[in-house]
Write an enzyme that holds these catalytic residues in place. Structure first.
Site: not given
Length: 324
Positions: A141-143
């Site tokens: 997942l994106d940060r």
């Protein structure tokens, strides 16, 4: 000379991958030459590298101890605060972990030295690490996106989880908070093209060279009026799975995610600033497995895992629904 016995966790990998993970700093040409000359052997015999290993197989490497040490690397993360990890575990069995990644945490290390979810996994399962195998997360997942991440504790589990994700046999449901009022439900279709240098994606209404088809479905959960502004809580299902797909599709439709400074509009960013929203409000809330999953992951058959909304999304009170 040193010998390694293949463990149950490592079973299923190829002999070539096993050796390259044992000696990650060795040149591929040197390793292949050593196989041909039987300086690296499998169960005492010449190996090609394509063999599938089983538990109990023996790899012999006829290098000096100094040479082997030079070609190996440190496997365990050091100097990072990984105390967050135990609270992120939603489910664990002998093969897999289901994790709830908090927003702001990297899924995997990016070279900056910041801790990542995968660092926490390696620390938690440090006794499972071997010179040829490390547990790993299977999806990222994106940060600044929170929610469910799957991890494999054995090679067989990693391979099967990756295949279930690749074939989209695993269902994923996201929750997002977006600017404005959406339709009750809808489907976005189009094409997306990514600028790798800028790590930015564009959504197109027509096909273009290098662009890939995308489809996103959503349904409205609730609408909230805040002053003169409306925002909507939506449930999102990805039919395709492209980088930044949800963020770009909703932005293209005029409903950027709250807190999204990369794909937001002037109005949505101003609203986010006024309400102290510091990250895109996107949460991977549910992951479901098919009714019949093959061994060794048969215990996941039909299971649905849910990660509740983080505080920065749950603090918005949507109970009043459509206020006027």
């Amino acid at each position: 000379m040193k010998s390694w016995i293949v463990s149950q966790a490592e079973a299923g990998t190829t002999a070539w991958k096993y050796v390259t993970r044992l000696l990650p700093n060795a040149a591929a040409g040197l390793l292949r030459k050593s196989m041909r000359k039987k300086n690296i052997t499998l169960n005492g015999k010449k190996m090609e590298g394509k063999e599938k290993l089983v538990s109990g197989d023996r790899i012999d490497i006829w290098f000096s101890d100094d040479t082997i040490s030079k070609f190996q690397e440190e496997m365990k993360p050091k100097g990072k605060d990984l105390s967050f990890f135990s609270s992120s575990i939603l489910y664990e069995d002998e093969n897999v972990l289901v994790l709830n990644k908090p927003a702001g945490l990297l899924s995997q290390g990016d070279g900056s030295g910041s801790p990542s979810l995968n660092d926490g996994l390696l620390d938690y399962l440090k006794n499972e690490i071997t010179p040829a195998f490390r547990p790993s997360i299977c999806n990222r997942l994106d940060r600044n996106t929170s929610g469910i991440v799957l991890a494999g504790k054995t090679m067989a589990a990693l391979q099967q989880l990756s295949e279930l994700i690749r074939t989209r046999a695993v269902s994923k449901t996201y929750i997002a908070m977006v600017w404005g009022e959406t339709e009750k439900q809808g489907t976005f279709k189009g094409w997306m093209i990514k600028d790798e240098r800028k790590n930015q994606v564009r959504c197109l209404d027509h096909e273009e060279e290098g662009a890939r088809p995308v489809e996103t479905r959503y349904k409205q959960i609730a609408v909230k009026r805040m002053g003169q502004d409306l925002c909507t809580l939506v449930e999102v299902h990805l039919i395709t799975g492209r980088s930044h797909q949800i963020r770009v599709h909703f932005s293209h439709a005029g409903h950027p995610l709250l807190g999204d400074r990369k794909y937001g509009t002037k109005e949505s960013i101003a609203f986010s600033d006024r309400n102290h929203i510091r990250r895109q409000l996107l949460h991977a809330g549910k992951v479901g497995f098919p009714e019949h999953v093959k061994p060794p992951l048969e215990t996941l058959s039909g299971k649905l895992f849910t990660a509740r909304l983080p505080a920065d999304m749950g603090n918005f009170n949507f109970e009043d629904k459509r206020q006027s």
